[in-house]
Design an enzyme around this catalytic site. Structure first.
Site, PDB file in Angstrom:
ATOM      1  N   HIS A  42      -2.298   6.723   4.502  1.00  0.00           N
ATOM      2  CA  HIS A  42      -0.870   6.919   4.699  1.00  0.00           C
ATOM      3  C   HIS A  42      -0.480   8.192   3.959  1.00  0.00           C
ATOM      4  O   HIS A  42      -0.608   8.458   3.016  1.00  0.00           O
ATOM      5  CB  HIS A  42      -0.202   5.624   3.993  1.00  0.00           C
ATOM      6  CG  HIS A  42      -0.313   4.416   4.445  1.00  0.00           C
ATOM      7  ND1 HIS A  42      -1.023   3.887   5.660  1.00  0.00           N
ATOM      8  CD2 HIS A  42      -0.128   3.084   3.778  1.00  0.00           C
ATOM      9  CE1 HIS A  42      -1.096   2.743   5.638  1.00  0.00           C
ATOM     10  NE2 HIS A  42      -0.485   2.135   4.693  1.00  0.00           N
ATOM     11  N   CYS A  92       0.902  -1.346  -0.016  1.00  0.00           N
ATOM     12  CA  CYS A  92      -0.046   0.040   0.035  1.00  0.00           C
ATOM     13  C   CYS A  92       0.942   1.250  -0.172  1.00  0.00           C
ATOM     14  O   CYS A  92       0.675   2.384  -0.840  1.00  0.00           O
ATOM     15  CB  CYS A  92      -0.795   0.015   1.300  1.00  0.00           C
ATOM     16  SG  CYS A  92      -0.077  -0.663   2.739  1.00  0.00           S
TER      17      CYS A  92
HETATM   18  P1  NAP Z   1      -6.625  -9.068   8.053  1.00  0.00           P
HETATM   19  O1  NAP Z   1      -7.627  -7.949   8.530  1.00  0.00           O
HETATM   20  O2  NAP Z   1      -5.673  -9.690   9.292  1.00  0.00           O
HETATM   21  O3  NAP Z   1      -7.476 -10.255   7.478  1.00  0.00           O
HETATM   22  C1  NAP Z   1      -6.655 -11.327   7.202  1.00  0.00           C
HETATM   23  C2  NAP Z   1      -7.656 -12.377   6.342  1.00  0.00           C
HETATM   24  O4  NAP Z   1      -7.206 -13.353   5.839  1.00  0.00           O
HETATM   25  C3  NAP Z   1      -8.911 -12.648   7.089  1.00  0.00           C
HETATM   26  O5  NAP Z   1      -9.977 -12.723   6.344  1.00  0.00           O
HETATM   27  C4  NAP Z   1      -8.660 -14.150   7.930  1.00  0.00           C
HETATM   28  O6  NAP Z   1      -9.513 -14.704   7.986  1.00  0.00           O
HETATM   29  C5  NAP Z   1      -7.779 -14.641   6.601  1.00  0.00           C
HETATM   30  N1  NAP Z   1      -6.788 -15.723   7.159  1.00  0.00           N
HETATM   31  C6  NAP Z   1      -5.964 -15.591   8.163  1.00  0.00           C
HETATM   32  N2  NAP Z   1      -5.514 -16.831   8.200  1.00  0.00           N
HETATM   33  C7  NAP Z   1      -5.820 -17.513   7.390  1.00  0.00           C
HETATM   34  C8  NAP Z   1      -5.558 -18.950   6.990  1.00  0.00           C
HETATM   35  N3  NAP Z   1      -4.816 -19.834   7.775  1.00  0.00           N
HETATM   36  N4  NAP Z   1      -6.404 -19.416   6.156  1.00  0.00           N
HETATM   37  C9  NAP Z   1      -7.278 -18.758   5.287  1.00  0.00           C
HETATM   38  N5  NAP Z   1      -7.309 -17.384   5.578  1.00  0.00           N
HETATM   39  C10 NAP Z   1      -6.815 -16.817   6.487  1.00  0.00           C
HETATM   40  O7  NAP Z   1      -5.355  -8.593   7.040  1.00  0.00           O
HETATM   41  P2  NAP Z   1      -5.448  -7.506   5.894  1.00  0.00           P
HETATM   42  O8  NAP Z   1      -5.169  -5.859   6.461  1.00  0.00           O
HETATM   43  O9  NAP Z   1      -7.036  -7.364   5.376  1.00  0.00           O
HETATM   44  O10 NAP Z   1      -4.573  -7.736   4.891  1.00  0.00           O
HETATM   45  C11 NAP Z   1      -4.661  -8.869   3.929  1.00  0.00           C
HETATM   46  C12 NAP Z   1      -3.505  -8.937   2.864  1.00  0.00           C
HETATM   47  O11 NAP Z   1      -3.302  -7.737   2.235  1.00  0.00           O
HETATM   48  C13 NAP Z   1      -2.211  -9.172   3.525  1.00  0.00           C
HETATM   49  O12 NAP Z   1      -1.252  -9.887   2.721  1.00  0.00           O
HETATM   50  C14 NAP Z   1      -1.768  -7.817   3.712  1.00  0.00           C
HETATM   51  O13 NAP Z   1      -0.412  -7.692   3.573  1.00  0.00           O
HETATM   52  C15 NAP Z   1      -2.302  -7.197   2.458  1.00  0.00           C
HETATM   53  N6  NAP Z   1      -2.363  -5.605   2.314  1.00  0.00           N
HETATM   54  C16 NAP Z   1      -3.222  -5.140   3.297  1.00  0.00           C
HETATM   55  C17 NAP Z   1      -3.236  -3.523   3.369  1.00  0.00           C
HETATM   56  C18 NAP Z   1      -4.172  -2.868   4.109  1.00  0.00           C
HETATM   57  O14 NAP Z   1      -3.864  -1.555   4.113  1.00  0.00           O
HETATM   58  N7  NAP Z   1      -4.457  -3.458   5.311  1.00  0.00           N
HETATM   59  C19 NAP Z   1      -2.651  -2.942   2.074  1.00  0.00           C
HETATM   60  C20 NAP Z   1      -2.158  -3.602   1.317  1.00  0.00           C
HETATM   61  C21 NAP Z   1      -1.949  -5.121   1.271  1.00  0.00           C
HETATM   62  P3  NAP Z   1     -10.323 -15.108   9.675  1.00  0.00           P
HETATM   63  O15 NAP Z   1     -11.189 -14.005   9.776  1.00  0.00           O
HETATM   64  O16 NAP Z   1     -11.172 -16.440   9.188  1.00  0.00           O
HETATM   65  O17 NAP Z   1      -9.021 -15.169  10.619  1.00  0.00           O
END
Ligand code: NAP
Length: 352
Positions: free
Chosen positions: A245, A153
């Site tokens: 950000h 991001c």
């Molecule tokens: P998050 O809020 O922690 O969400 C993680 C997701 O992955 C949840 O749906 C979770 O499901 C699922 N998950 C976790 N462990 C799992 C497993 N073992 N098997 C299958 N699903 C699983 O994280 P996020 O911020 O949405 O980020 C998601 C991705 O996008 C990451 O790779 C992050 O680096 C990337 N990203 C994030 C942003 C940002 O601004 N947040 C920006 C760019 C990229 P449960 O609810 O069932 O645990």
């Protein structure tokens, strides 16, 4: 488009997955068919599996949808899917996305595959031509589908502002970030760690900014991408802001353009999404603010429906050539909105 493509969202309960759901409501080309997450959520109704943190209400039909496990067999059992949006944790995404990509187009927000030589790392305004790399990938890996990745991001918003500066001979970039809490996912950083505080460390973030931007701004050479030829130094901090950000960016250029020229380069910048009139394309990828105290996360993160990057405080620098502030919505342009725009690009190009 008469027949909407049916999509699965992997990681649908997380901060980015929720933003995908919100942004795909009423989308003209895509329709949500399957929601998938971890074993903890699988089998539950979406409303019981997720703590909805978006500003808009959880759509009723989404609330009642069952959550599938994020594997190919469970997703195929839950519905017929044409393409996949992945917002899985980076350490898990590698293998899972490979399995989906053997069959489906996968648009990934995770870091796992970004730097692989045959995987496009796309910001549609900058490097739409890199999408062709999936043909190399399909040939090498024998896949029917493919993986296309979106950058980190904080890299996305920086790279969008660097692209129009390359015409002046970009040599060095120093960037200091002030990154929002939603960037750490949900529940993310513990409140007792961040209230009344700034945390001067985000694991892996500086390395991503310093490497990904060179690939994104590099040149597509038919079989791979030749990195752009400039240096980046990044320093990343977590601050007590919900979304958006803010980055302080210093650039050294070969040439010495005037501030008016720099401002015009930002304002005139357009790319493939604007030319192709993609549904999620902002009219202006970069918006320049002239007030002395802008951009600010609270006021500027929703510019262009969260898809525009807002720049301000453009000024000469006594050491580098000049400096500016840059703001982007991390879960919209920096995540789900960027992922949707990438998928729109592939559809428009006939690649997905
Ligand atoms: P998050 O809020 O922690 O969400 C993680 C997701 O992955 C949840 O749906 C979770 O499901 C699922 N998950 C976790 N462990 C799992 C497993 N073992 N098997 C299958 N699903 C699983 O994280 P996020 O911020 O949405 O980020 C998601 C991705 O996008 C990451 O790779 C992050 O680096 C990337 N990203 C994030 C942003 C940002 O601004 N947040 C920006 C760019 C990229 P449960 O609810 O069932 O645990």
């Amino acid at each position: 488009m008469s027949n909407k493509r049916k999509v699965a969202i992997l990681g649908a309960t997380g901060a980015v997955g929720q933003r995908y759901i919100q942004l795909l409501q009423g989308h003209p080309w895509f329709k949500i068919e399957v929601l998938a997450a971890s074993e903890r959520s699988a089998g539950k109704k979406y409303k019981d599996a997720c703590n909805w943190i978006m500003e808009s209400n959880l759509p009723k039909e989404i609330a009642e949808m069952p959550v599938a496990n994020a594997d190919v067999a469970s997703v195929e059992k839950a519905g017929d899917v044409d393409l996949v949006f992945s917002s899985l944790p980076g350490d898990l995404a590698g293998q899972v996305e490979n399995e989906f990509a053997s069959m489906y187009p996968v648009f990934s927000k995770a870091s796992a595959h970004r730097m692989e030589k045959d995987v496009p790392l796309i910001i549609p305004e900058i490097n739409a031509d890199h999408a062709e790399l999936i043909k190399v990938q399909q040939q090498l890996r024998g896949w029917k589908g493919f993986i296309s990745t979106d950058p980190n991001c904080s890299t996305i918003q920086m790279a969008i502002t660097l692209k129009p500066l390359m015409q002046y001979g970009l040599r060095q970039v120093v960037v200091n970030t002030m990154q929002a809490l939603s960037g750490a996912g949900y529940p993310g950083v513990a409140s007792l760690d961040i209230i009344d505080n700034v945390i001067p460390f985000i694991s892996g973030e500086e390395d991503k900014m310093e490497t990904e931007a060179l690939k994104i701004l590099g040149t597509y050479k038919g079989k791979g991408v030749k990195n752009a030829d400039f240096q980046i130094s990044a320093s990343c901090n977590r601050v007590q802001v919900k979304d958006g950000h803010l980055e302080s960016i210093f650039v050294k250029l070969d040439q010495d353009p005037s501030l008016e020229q720099i401002e015009a380069a930002f304002e005139d910048f357009k790319g493939a999404p604007q030319l192709l009139k993609l549904p999620s394309a902002p009219a202006n990828p970069i918006i320049v603010r002239h007030e002395k105290n802008r951009p600010q996360p609270r006021f500027d993160r929703d510019a262009g429906c969260g898809m525009s990057v807002v720049v301000g405080r453009i000024r000469k620098d006594p050491i580098m050539t000049f400096k500016y502030m840059c703001l982007g919505h991390n879960t919209v342009r920096g995540a789900a909105g960027g992922g949707i725009l990438s998928a729109e690009l592939y559809v428009a190009k006939g690649l997905a």
